[in-house]
Design a protein around this motif. Structure first.
Motif, mmCIF file in Angstrom:
data_model
loop_
_atom_site.group_PDB
_atom_site.id
_atom_site.type_symbol
_atom_site.label_atom_id
_atom_site.label_comp_id
_atom_site.label_asym_id
_atom_site.label_seq_id
_atom_site.Cartn_x
_atom_site.Cartn_y
_atom_site.Cartn_z
ATOM 1 N N PHE A 195 0.866 -1.179 0.000
ATOM 2 C CA PHE A 195 0.000 0.000 0.000
ATOM 3 C C PHE A 195 0.898 1.222 0.000
ATOM 4 N N HIS A 214 -6.470 -12.128 16.312
ATOM 5 C CA HIS A 214 -5.165 -11.949 16.938
ATOM 6 C C HIS A 214 -5.165 -12.565 18.338
ATOM 7 N N PRO A 262 0.222 -9.875 14.689
ATOM 8 C CA PRO A 262 0.015 -8.576 15.330
ATOM 9 C C PRO A 262 -0.772 -7.612 14.444
ATOM 10 N N SER A 263 -1.344 -6.603 15.060
ATOM 11 C CA SER A 263 -2.152 -5.625 14.335
ATOM 12 C C SER A 263 -1.324 -4.964 13.232
ATOM 13 N N GLY A 264 -1.913 -4.885 12.049
ATOM 14 C CA GLY A 264 -1.247 -4.216 10.928
ATOM 15 C C GLY A 264 -0.320 -5.110 10.124
ATOM 16 N N CYS A 265 -0.262 -6.405 10.449
ATOM 17 C CA CYS A 265 0.692 -7.282 9.756
ATOM 18 C C CYS A 265 0.172 -7.751 8.398
ATOM 19 N N GLY A 266 -1.103 -7.552 8.119
ATOM 20 C CA GLY A 266 -1.623 -7.903 6.789
ATOM 21 C C GLY A 266 -2.679 -8.989 6.766
ATOM 22 N N LYS A 267 -3.282 -9.295 7.888
ATOM 23 C CA LYS A 267 -4.289 -10.372 7.956
ATOM 24 C C LYS A 267 -5.516 -10.045 7.096
ATOM 25 N N THR A 268 -6.038 -8.842 7.303
ATOM 26 C CA THR A 268 -7.226 -8.446 6.531
ATOM 27 C C THR A 268 -6.891 -8.361 5.042
ATOM 28 N N THR A 269 -5.687 -7.904 4.752
ATOM 29 C CA THR A 269 -5.264 -7.811 3.348
ATOM 30 C C THR A 269 -5.280 -9.201 2.708
ATOM 31 N N ARG A 296 4.515 0.710 0.393
ATOM 32 C CA ARG A 296 5.033 -0.029 1.555
ATOM 33 C C ARG A 296 4.576 -1.481 1.469
ATOM 34 N N VAL A 356 3.385 -5.022 2.235
ATOM 35 C CA VAL A 356 2.611 -5.629 3.328
ATOM 36 C C VAL A 356 2.800 -7.146 3.275
ATOM 37 N N GLU A 380 -11.765 -11.443 12.274
ATOM 38 C CA GLU A 380 -11.906 -11.085 13.690
ATOM 39 C C GLU A 380 -13.380 -10.919 14.071
#
Ligand SMILES: Nc1ncnc2c1ncn2[C@@H]1O[C@H](COP(=O)(O)OP(=O)(O)OP(=O)(O)O)[C@@H](O)[C@H]1O
Ligand SMILES: [Mg+2]
Length: 251
Positions: free
Chosen positions: A17, A187, A41-48, A20, A22, A154
């Motif tokens: 993104f 998470h 962890p939060s922001g690591c790309g799970k939702t992506t 950067r 991901v 989640e």
């Protein structure tokens, strides 16, 4: 777990993104009836990853092969239509698929029962339901279309602790009964260990190491003691450290 037929394959998927990275060279395969917990962890790309797998987002690199008929998604927020009663929210996808009214009503009643909603609850509008009930409606709506792949992002993070267990059990039972495959993003390590056959732990940074672990036994058949022991062991495992070490190592 079901047969070994592959339902979903991600091959060397990469995404960024705003320049950067991901994800880099991410591989994942789900077999028939397999529930994989994607944790990190939060922001690591799970939702992506979930969005790429479900076709909601096109990856910049790599490819996705889907060998399933129909998927459903359950998000962290229920995303119900506020102007429809619970029963019509559950029926929404069925209506879109052109299922006749009578059959629709029977299917909604079955799904409502599966997730523990009463006929009285079904007449309520989302604003009249508790948060937990709304999430039950969201699960019922997802399962109503008889998916053979379900994406969970989640789904129970915002639900209080007692209800969380009930909803996890609902998902475990539904997955076993209907043999759908699922990618379950969380998470919460104990949630992952409870609901999944296998765990994929993403590192905080795209160039970090991905950890994969099989979880002994079948979801729903593991004892509380076994779940607790595994969570304890993995919490102390260096490979899982990033999951618990706050946000200090972000840069
Ligand atoms: N549409 C977007 N535009 C720009 N950056 C994005 C976008 N979506 C996600 N990102 C960034 O990509 C990274 C991964 O996001 P993602 O939502 O996949 O994380 P996550 O693992 O699901 O986190 P969480 O546990 O907080 O939900 C984050 O740094 C996020 O800020
Ligand atoms: Mg997310």
């Amino acid at each position: 777990m079901g047969g070994q037929a592959v339902k979903l394959v991600l091959e060397r998927v990469g995404h960024a993104f705003l320049g950067r990275a991901v994800l880099e060279d991410f591989d994942l395969a789900l077999t028939d009836g397999e529930v994989v917990a994607l944790i990190g962890p939060s922001g690591c790309g799970k939702t992506t990853i979930l969005q790429i797998a479900a076709g909601l987002l096109d990856p910049l690199r790599g490819r996705v092969r889907r060998h399933y008929r129909r998927h459903a998604v359950v998000f962290q927020e229920p995303r119900l239509l506020p102007w429809l009663a619970a029963r019509d929210n559950i029926a929404y996808g069925l209506r879109m698929n052109g299922i006749a009214r009578d059959l629709r009503a029977a299917m909604v009643a079955q799904r409502a029962q599966d997730v523990g909603l009463s006929a009285h609850d079904l007449d309520k509008y989302p604003a009249e339901l508790s948060g937990g009930m709304r999430q039950r409606v969201a699960v019922a709506r997802a399962l109503a279309v008889r998916p053979d792949m379900v994406y969970f992002d989640e789904p129970f993070t915002a639900v209080d602790v007692g209800l969380k267990r009930i909803l996890q059990d609902l998902v475990i039972e539904a997955a076993a009964r209907e043999q759908f495959s699922a990618l379950f993003v969380t998470h919460d390590l104990s949630e992952a260990v409870r609901v999944a056959h296998r765990l994929v732990l993403l590192p905080r940074r795209a160039d970090g190491t991905i950890v994969e672990r099989a979880i002994a036994g079948e979801p729903g058949r593991r004892s509380e003691r076994a779940i607790f022991a595994l969570v304890e062991a993995w919490s102390a495992d260096p490979a899982f450290r990033e999951l618990f070490d706050g946000r200090e190592s972000l840069h």
